[in-house]
Every structure is written in structure tokens, then in C-alpha cells.
Design an enzyme around this catalytic site. Structure first.
Site: not given
Ligand SMILES: C=C1C[C@]23C[C@H]1CC[C@H]2[C@]1(C)CCC[C@@](C)(C(=O)O)[C@H]1[C@@H]3C(=O)O
Ligand SMILES: O=C(O)CCC(=O)C(=O)O
Ligand SMILES: [Fe+2]
Length: 358
Positions: A224, A226, A280, A290
């Protein structure tokens, strides 16, 4: 396995629930080379040394145009504060599931405890537990974080909320320094983006990745960008963060003295597409937990995300529409699972939504 509730149990076929098994082409590979980006020494960069400043701005311009990822050292954040923030994660995520679920994240909301994301997604579930909460740099919001901890986690954890209030204050300060450098690297001046984010209303997220029996089948966090503006991440000593550069996933070597920083979609829009939103992901392993602390810098809700005029000309026409951050946040929470095309999908959604309401 993360402490999950109600998952369909076809684990007879595999060691982990099928919802956590990612498609072959998205699974982690064992041959990810390390990405080495020269660290930016924050203190010397903003000192009166014009050579250090010029070198930093040149490096920032180069890496942000290419992949949107860099590393900062000599950042001035107290090591004890960082250590205590990690210690709290061990305490909180080590709690019983029912205790954590007192702070359970509600569908469509951002704050709270989440595991498995089973309520949001039906497949490709991330192998992690998270705790997310809001932070505001406004002077009148100095107890926002501790009040959240007390109300969501219990009065006995108010002191942990004070700890994270301090941590977020430190992250906001580092973010504003980085915004000065990004502004100068783009030629818009030191103050422009600093002022834009001065009264930021940001998001703090604690990521907890339990060990996984089959780490090659799943992902801690999927690929994704951010949606936010800038992410300041502190990873512990366990490898896991990967960045996609030159058509290949690269592992980011842990450095407890450093913060890893990435450009997000909102800053890509602010830079009129000049700086890339970093693609990333996070992989997991079989042996150890982790953890990462992610501070997501966001402008306050009144700010209009629009590039400064000096970044728009006939050679660089506008790429993205004006928007406010809460609109993109709502899109990422209710309409779209953030990936590497969120900004494009959001722009189209905004255009369609505007058309349908005209
Ligand atoms: C605004 C946000 C949505 C998420 C947390 C913050 C910034 C990163 C986003 C996220 C990590 C991107 C990958 C998918 C996601 C659903 C996750 O894996 O947590 C995303 C976060 C979210 O929507 O909760
Ligand atoms: O845990 C990590 O190293 C990346 C987490 C991440 O990309 C996120 O929370 O948006
Ligand atoms: Fe991220």
C-alpha cells in the site's frame, strides 16, 4: 496466530486460516535485497551549515521523486520515550482478547483496537493487531490522547496515554522539521509546508505482528501507499518493513536509532505529483513478534490539499483535484482498501460524486 475471534476453520488444509493466505504473486519472497538510503542527519541539516542543508535537499529531491522513502537520524527524540512506547505495546497486546476488545474499533471508524480486520475485509487479511488513535497539535488538545486512553482502555492506563501524548508531540515536531526540508527541496521555501501542517490532526498507530507458522503465505500489512501525508515509523529490532523500488521489494534494515519516513498520498497531491507516495508492506516471521510505531501526519480538517502555484505550470499541469483530508480518510475507511492506486481511485470517486450531485 493473532488473537482472533470467529474465523472460519478450514485450517485442516493449512496451518493458518484461509482468509490470511495471500495470492501467490503477492506473497513475500526470501530474496529481498536490503535498501540502503543515506540517512539524513536532521540536526545538522537544519543547522546553519549551508552545505549540509544543500546536500540534504538534493538527497530528498532525488529519493522522493524516485520512491518516497528516506531515513532520519540524529532526530532528537528521547530514546527512553521510544523504549517506553514499545514497552506499552508488549503490555497492551499481551492482554486478554476481551480486555483489548473493550477498545474495539467500530466499522467505519479509525480509532481503536483491531485484529484480523475480519470485519472489514473478506480475504487477504493482514497478520497483525493494531491500536489506532488520534492526535492533535492544537494547544487546546493537549490531553486528547490521555483522555482517549482513559475512556477506551480504562483510567488505570491514563499514564500510558500521557506517554503517547509526549511521543506524538515529539513526532509532530520532527514532522514539521521534515516539512521545512521538503519545502526547501521542492523550491517552495522553508515555511510553506511547515505552516500547512503546524496545527496537524494526525493519527498514531501501534502495529503488533505475532509470529506466524507459515510466514511465506501471508503479510503483516499488505502492499500500500499511506493515504496520509507523511509517515514517521519506528520499527523495533525485527526485520519486516519492505519498500518497492526498481520493480523489486527491498527489505529495510532495522535501526533503533533511526526513524524511517515515507511520503503519503496527500503529500503527493500537495507536490502536484512530483514526490512519490511510497509503496511498502510488512512481512512477518516464524520466530518472533515484530512491533512498529507509525505516526501518520495529516493536515487539519480545514486545510484544502492543493499544490502551491509554483509547482503548477504548462509543463506540470494539475494532476489531482483539491480535497480536504477527512474526505480521503472517509474514502479509505468506507469505500476503498488502500493500495498503490488509492489517490487515482479517490480522484475518480470524487469526480463521479461531484458529477452525481451537480
Ligand atoms: C489513514 C489510514 C488508513 C490505514 C492507517 C492509516 C494510514 C495507513 C492505512 C493502511 C495501513 C494502509 C494499508 C491497509 C490498512 C487497512 C491496514 O492494513 O491497516 C490501512 C489503515 C486502515 O485503513 O486502517
Ligand atoms: O509495520 C511496518 O513496518 C509498516 C506498517 C505500515 O506500513 C502502516 O501501518 O501503514
Ligand atoms: Fe504504511
Amino acid at each position: 496466530m493473532p488473537t482472533f475471534s470467529s474465523l472460519s476453520d478450514d485450517s485442516s488444509l493449512s496451518k493458518i486460516p484461509s482468509q490470511f493466505i495471500w495470492p501467490d504473486h503477492e506473497r513475500p519472497t526470501l530474496d529481498s535485497p536490503e535498501l540502503h538510503v543515506p540517512p539524513i542527519d536532521l540536526k545538522s541539516s537544519i543547522s546553519d551549515d549551508p552545505v549540509a542543508l544543500s546536500d540534504t535537499c538534493r538527497l530528498l529531491n532525488q529519493v522522493c521523486r524516485k520512491h518516497g522513502f528516506f531515513v532520519v537520524v540524529n532526530h532528537g527524540v528521547d530514546a527512553e520515550l521510544i523504549s517506553k512506547a514499545h514497552e506499552f505495546m508488549d503490555l497492551f497486546f499481551g492482554m486478554k482478547l476481551e480486555e483489548k476488545q473493550r477498545a474495539g474499533r467500530k466499522v467505519g471508524e479509525l480509532c481503536g483496537y483491531a485484529n484480523s480486520f475480519i470485519g472489514r475485509f473478506s480475504c487477504k487479511l493482514p497478520w497483525k493487531e493494531t491500536l489506532s488513535f488520534r492526535y492533535s497539535a492544537h494547544a487546546h488538545s493537549s490531553t486528547l490522547v490521555e483522555d482517549y486512553f482513559a475512556s477506551a482502555l480504562g483510567e488505570e492506563l491514563r499514564s500510558s496515554g500521557k506517554l503517547y501524548q509526549q511521543y506524538c508531540d515529539a513526532m509532530s515536531k520532527v514532522s514539521l522539521t521534515i516539512m521545512e526540508l521538503l519545502g526547501m527541496s521542492l523550491g517552495v521555501g522553508r515555511e510553506y509546508f511547515r505552516n500547512f501542517f503546524e496545527e496537524n490532526e494526525s493519527i498514531m498507530r501501534l502495529n503488533y505482528y505475532p509470529p506466524c507458522q507459515t510466514p511465506g503465505q501471508t503479510l503483516g500489512t499488505g502492499p500500500h501507499c499511506d493515504p496520509t501525508s507523511l509517515t514517521i515509523l519506528h520499527q523495533d529490532h525485527v526485520h519486516g518493513l519492505q519498500v518497492f523500488v526498481d520493480q523489486q521489494w527491498h527489505s529495510i534494515p532495522p535501526n533503533p536509532q533511526a526513524f524511517v519516513v515515507n511520503i503519503g498520498d496527500t503529500f503527493t497531491a500537495l507536490s502536484n505529483g512530483m514526490y512519490k507516495s511510497c509503496l511498502h508492506r510488512a512481512v512477518v516471521n516464524e520466530e518472533s513478534v515484530r512491533k512498529s510505531l507509525a505516526f501518520f501526519l495529516c493536515p487539519n480538517e480545514d486545510k484544502v490539499v492543493s499544490p502551491p502555484s509554483c509547482l503548477v505550470d504548462e509543463k506540470n499541469p494539475r494532476i489531482f483535484p483539491d480535497f480536504r483530508w477527512p474526505t480521503l480518510l472517509e474514502f479509505s475507511q468506507k469505500h476503498y482498501r488502500a493500495d498503490d492506486k488509492t489517490l487515482e481511485a479517490f480522484s475518480n470517486w470524487l469526480f463521479q460524486t461531484t458529477l452525481s450531485t451537480d
